[in-house]
Design a protein around this motif. Structure first.
Motif, PDB file in Angstrom:
ATOM      1  N   ASN A  25       9.797  -0.733   5.622  1.00 44.02           N
ATOM      2  CA  ASN A  25       8.556  -0.857   6.377  1.00 44.02           C
ATOM      3  C   ASN A  25       8.754  -0.535   7.854  1.00 44.02           C
ATOM      4  O   ASN A  25       7.879   0.057   8.502  1.00 44.02           O
ATOM      5  CB  ASN A  25       7.954  -2.249   6.197  1.00 44.02           C
ATOM      6  CG  ASN A  25       8.842  -3.357   6.742  1.00 44.02           C
ATOM      7  OD1 ASN A  25      10.061  -3.246   6.753  1.00 44.02           O
ATOM      8  ND2 ASN A  25       8.222  -4.436   7.196  1.00 44.02           N
TER       9      ASN A  25
ATOM     10  N   MET B 101       9.186   3.264   8.043  1.00 50.21           N
ATOM     11  CA  MET B 101       7.941   3.949   7.722  1.00 50.21           C
ATOM     12  C   MET B 101       6.928   3.837   8.850  1.00 50.21           C
ATOM     13  O   MET B 101       6.143   4.759   9.086  1.00 50.21           O
ATOM     14  CB  MET B 101       7.358   3.391   6.426  1.00 50.21           C
ATOM     15  CG  MET B 101       6.347   4.315   5.777  1.00 50.21           C
ATOM     16  SD  MET B 101       7.108   5.895   5.336  1.00 50.21           S
ATOM     17  CE  MET B 101       5.663   6.843   4.883  1.00 50.21           C
ATOM     18  N   LYS B 102       6.923   2.725   9.563  1.00 47.58           N
ATOM     19  CA  LYS B 102       6.026   2.579  10.711  1.00 47.58           C
ATOM     20  C   LYS B 102       6.389   3.593  11.798  1.00 47.58           C
ATOM     21  O   LYS B 102       5.511   4.207  12.412  1.00 47.58           O
ATOM     22  CB  LYS B 102       6.087   1.163  11.264  1.00 47.58           C
ATOM     23  CG  LYS B 102       5.407   0.126  10.375  1.00 47.58           C
ATOM     24  CD  LYS B 102       5.595  -1.278  10.911  1.00 47.58           C
ATOM     25  CE  LYS B 102       4.973  -2.302   9.970  1.00 47.58           C
ATOM     26  NZ  LYS B 102       5.165  -3.698  10.429  1.00 47.58           N
TER      27      LYS B 102
ATOM     28  N   GLN C  61       7.084   6.673   0.851  1.00 52.97           N
ATOM     29  CA  GLN C  61       7.981   5.554   1.103  1.00 52.97           C
ATOM     30  C   GLN C  61       8.826   5.219  -0.124  1.00 52.97           C
ATOM     31  O   GLN C  61       9.946   4.747   0.000  1.00 52.97           O
ATOM     32  CB  GLN C  61       7.154   4.324   1.502  1.00 52.97           C
ATOM     33  CG  GLN C  61       7.970   3.181   2.080  1.00 52.97           C
ATOM     34  CD  GLN C  61       7.075   2.129   2.713  1.00 52.97           C
ATOM     35  OE1 GLN C  61       5.880   2.316   2.852  1.00 52.97           O
ATOM     36  NE2 GLN C  61       7.658   1.009   3.097  1.00 52.97           N
TER      37      GLN C  61
ATOM     38  N   TYR D 139       4.610  -2.536   0.757  1.00 53.34           N
ATOM     39  CA  TYR D 139       5.455  -1.765  -0.157  1.00 53.34           C
ATOM     40  C   TYR D 139       6.312  -2.683  -1.025  1.00 53.34           C
ATOM     41  O   TYR D 139       6.520  -2.441  -2.206  1.00 53.34           O
ATOM     42  CB  TYR D 139       6.336  -0.816   0.662  1.00 53.34           C
ATOM     43  CG  TYR D 139       7.418  -0.114  -0.114  1.00 53.34           C
ATOM     44  CD1 TYR D 139       7.100   0.717  -1.184  1.00 53.34           C
ATOM     45  CD2 TYR D 139       8.763  -0.271   0.222  1.00 53.34           C
ATOM     46  CE1 TYR D 139       8.093   1.370  -1.901  1.00 53.34           C
ATOM     47  CE2 TYR D 139       9.751   0.381  -0.473  1.00 53.34           C
ATOM     48  CZ  TYR D 139       9.423   1.197  -1.539  1.00 53.34           C
ATOM     49  OH  TYR D 139      10.408   1.838  -2.241  1.00 53.34           O
TER      50      TYR D 139
ATOM     51  N   THR E  80       2.403  -0.144   4.733  1.00 56.16           N
ATOM     52  CA  THR E  80       3.865  -0.118   4.594  1.00 56.16           C
ATOM     53  C   THR E  80       4.439  -1.520   4.431  1.00 56.16           C
ATOM     54  O   THR E  80       5.482  -1.699   3.787  1.00 56.16           O
ATOM     55  CB  THR E  80       4.525   0.560   5.807  1.00 56.16           C
ATOM     56  OG1 THR E  80       4.200  -0.170   7.003  1.00 56.16           O
ATOM     57  CG2 THR E  80       4.058   1.995   5.952  1.00 56.16           C
TER      58      THR E  80
END
Length: 464
Positions: free
Chosen positions: A281, A284-285, A263, A89, A86
Motif C-alpha cells: 500500500n 502503490m500510493k 498492485q 488490498y 490500495t
C-alpha cells in the motif's frame, strides 16, 4: 483447487530446500519483484488512453478557467480514492492482512455479496462499453488515414467522406483473431507496447497542437467560459455540452478497475507486480501519485494546447487514434465456465494445432465461440451508435462514481471501522455524494447528446 494445491506443494518443496524466500511470497505465489516505479509505469499506461483525445473538446466547453480547474479536481479525487483502495488490498489489515487479487474480490471481502454483485455489474458493464468505444474510435482512426490520402490527392475542398462501417468490421476481425491467443492478458510485452503507444499519441497530439498554434493562419476564438451562447451553441446546448464534458474528463481518469490488478498479479506478469517489502500500500500510493502526476501533466498539455489550437470549434477527437483494450472479464467468465462445467470437453478441452513458423497453438471451442460472439455484438452496437464524445462521456459517468469513488470510500470506511457521523465519515460520505451528483449530470448530458445525434442519424450509415 488444483492450482492452489500445486502452489502449496511448491511452497513445501522450496521450504525444504531452504529457498522459500527466494522464489515464493507468503501466499505461495511466485515472488513479486515490482517497485513503485514499475507500478507508476503501469498506471500511466492504464490511464493515458482514448480519453486524452476528447480533452480539447471538453476544454472548449468549459473555457480557460473551469477547464483546467475541473481537470485538476478529477485528478486529485482519483489520487485520493486510489490511495483508499490500495489500503484495502490486504484485509483486514492494510499491511499484514490477507491479499485480495482483484477489485471484485476486495469488494466481496469488505462489503459482502450483494455489493459484490453490484460491483460486478458496474465493472463488466463498463468494460463492454469501453470495448464499444474503442471500436468506434479505431474505425474513425482508419478512416482519417484514408481521408488524409484523399485530401492529398484531390485537395481539401473535397469532402472525402467515407463510411466507418467497413473499418469497424476490419477492426472486429482483428479483435477476433487476437482474442483467440491463450493467456493474452499475461503477455508482458503488452505493457511496454501500450506505454509507447500512450506516450506516442499524446505527444503527437501535443506536437500537432503546437505546430498549429505556431503556424498561425485562421484565427481561433477562445474565451474564459468556453463556447459562446448564441455564437457557437444555444443556451441549452451549452448546458448539455458542459455536462458531457464532465463525463469526458471522468472517462480520461477511469483506471480504478485495474489498479488492484496492478498492485496484485492479475493483469500482467506476476513477477512485475509490487513486492511485499516495503508494504504494497505504501509503494502503490507513491506509484499512484507519480502516475497521476505524469498523466495530469499530459492531460493539461493536450487539453490546453488543443483548445488554443482549435478554439471553441475544437473537434470531439483531436487526434483520431488510440490503442487496444482487452476486456479481461472475458477471461474471468471463461475461468468460471471451466469450473462450472469441468467435465465438458466443449468447455475445457484444449486442441493443439501445429502452425508453421509459429509453432503449437492451443484452441478451445468454447473460447473461440464466446470471444467471437462478444466481438460481433460489440462491433454491431458500435456500428449502430458511432458517437465518440457522447459514448465516452456516458462511459466516464457510468464508471466514475461507482468504481472510482463509491466502492473505495465504502471499503475504506468498513476496513477502518470508522464511526458513523465522525468527521472523517462525514467527509468521505460528502465526497461520495458530490461525485454522485457529478456522475448524474454527466450521464444526463451524454444521454442527451446521444438522443440528439440519433435524430439525424441512420443506423449503419455513419461517415467521417
Amino acid at each position: 483447487m488444483a492450482m492452489e494445491s500445486q502452489m502449496n506443494i511448491n511452497v513445501c518443496v522450496e521450504a525444504e530446500n531452504g529457498g522459500l524466500h527466494s522464489k515464493f511470497d507468503e501466499d505461495g505465489r511466485p515472488k513479486r519483484t515490482g517497485t513503485w516505479m514499475t507500478g507508476s509505469a503501469h498506471i500511466v499506461t492504464a490511464v493515458i488512453g482514448s480519453g486524452v483525445l476528447s480533452l480539447a473538446w471538453a476544454m472548449a466547453q468549459l473555457g480557460w478557467i473551469a477547464g483546467p480547474i475541473v481537470l485538476l479536481i478529477f485528478s486529485l479525487i482519483t489520487l485520493f480514492t486510489s490511495c483508499l483502495l490500495t489500503d484495502c488490498y490486504r484485509s483486514p489489515h492494510p499491511v499484514h492482512g490477507t491479499r485480495n487479487y482483484t477489485y471484485m474480490q476486495i469488494v466481496k471481502t469488505n462489503l459482502g455479496g450483494v455489493k459484490y454483485l453490484v460491483c460486478g455489474f458496474a465493472q463488466y458493464g463498463n468494460l463492454i462499453g469501453i470495448s464499444i468505444g474503442y471500436i468506434i474510435t479505431a474505425s474513425v482512426s482508419m478512416v482519417a488515414i484514408k481521408r488524409s490520402q484523399c485530401f492529398h490527392k484531390y485537395g481539401h475542398d473535397v469532402g472525402c467522406h467515407t463510411s466507418n462501417n467497413p473499418f469497424m468490421i476490419i477492426f472486429g476481425i482483428v479483435e477476433i483473431v487476437l482474442s483467440q491467443i491463450p493467456n493474452f492478458h499475461e503477455l508482458s510485452f503488452l505493457s511496454i507496447l501500450a506505454a509507447i503507444m500512450s506516450f506516442g499519441y499524446a505527444t503527437i497530439g501535443i506536437g500537432l497542437s503546437i505546430a498549429k498554434i505556431a503556424g498561425g493562419g485562421n484565427h481561433v476564438r477562445t474565451s474564459l467560459t468556453g463556447t459562446t451562447i448564441g455564437v457557437d451553441v444555444t443556451s441549452s446546448g451549452k448546458l448539455w455540452n458542459t455536462f458531457q464534458a464532465l463525463g469526458n474528463i471522468a472517462f480520461a481518469y477511469a483506471f480504478s478497475t485495474v489498479i488492484v490488478e496492478i498492485q496484485a498479479s492479475k493483469l500482467m506478469n506476476s513477477h512485475d507486480t509490487l513486492k511485499s517489502s516495503p508494504p504494497e500500500n505504501q509503494a502503490m500510493k507513491k506509484a499512484a501519485f507519480t502516475g497521476i502526476l505524469i498523466t495530469t501533466t499530459f492531460y493539461m498539455s493536450c487539453g490546453i494546447l488543443g483548445y488554443a489550437a482549435f478554439g471553441n470549434t475544437a473537434p470531439g477527437n483531436f487526434l483520431t487514434g488510440f490503442g487496444f483494450y482487452e476486456p479481461f472479464w472475458l477471461i474471468d467468465i471463461e475461468s468460471w465456465s471451466s469450473k462450472r462445467w469441468a467435465k465438458s470437453d466443449f468447455v475445457t478441452k484444449e486442441h493443439y494445432i501445429s502452425i508453421p513458423v509459429f509453432g503449437i497453438f492451443r484452441v478451445n471451442k468454447f473460447r473461440v465461440i464466446w470471444r467471437i460472439l462478444y466481438v460481433i455484438v460489440t462491433t454491431v452496437i458500435a456500428m449502430m451508435l458511432p458517437f465518440f464524445n457522447s459514448i465516452l462521456g456516458l462511459l466516464g459517468a457510468a464508471s466514475f462514481w461507482p468504481l472510482t469513488v463509491y466502492f473505495p470510500v465504502e471499503m475504506y470506511i468498513s476496513q477502518a471501522q470508522m464511526k458513523r457521523f465522525s468527521p472523517s465519515w462525514v467527509g468521505l460520505k460528502l465526497l461520495s455524494g458530490l461525485c454522485l451528483l457529478v456522475t448524474l449530470v454527466a450521464a444526463a448530458g451524454s444521454i442527451q447528446g446521444i438522443i440528439a445525434e440519433l435524430k439525424a442519424y441512420k443506423p449503419f450509415q455513419s461517415v467521417s
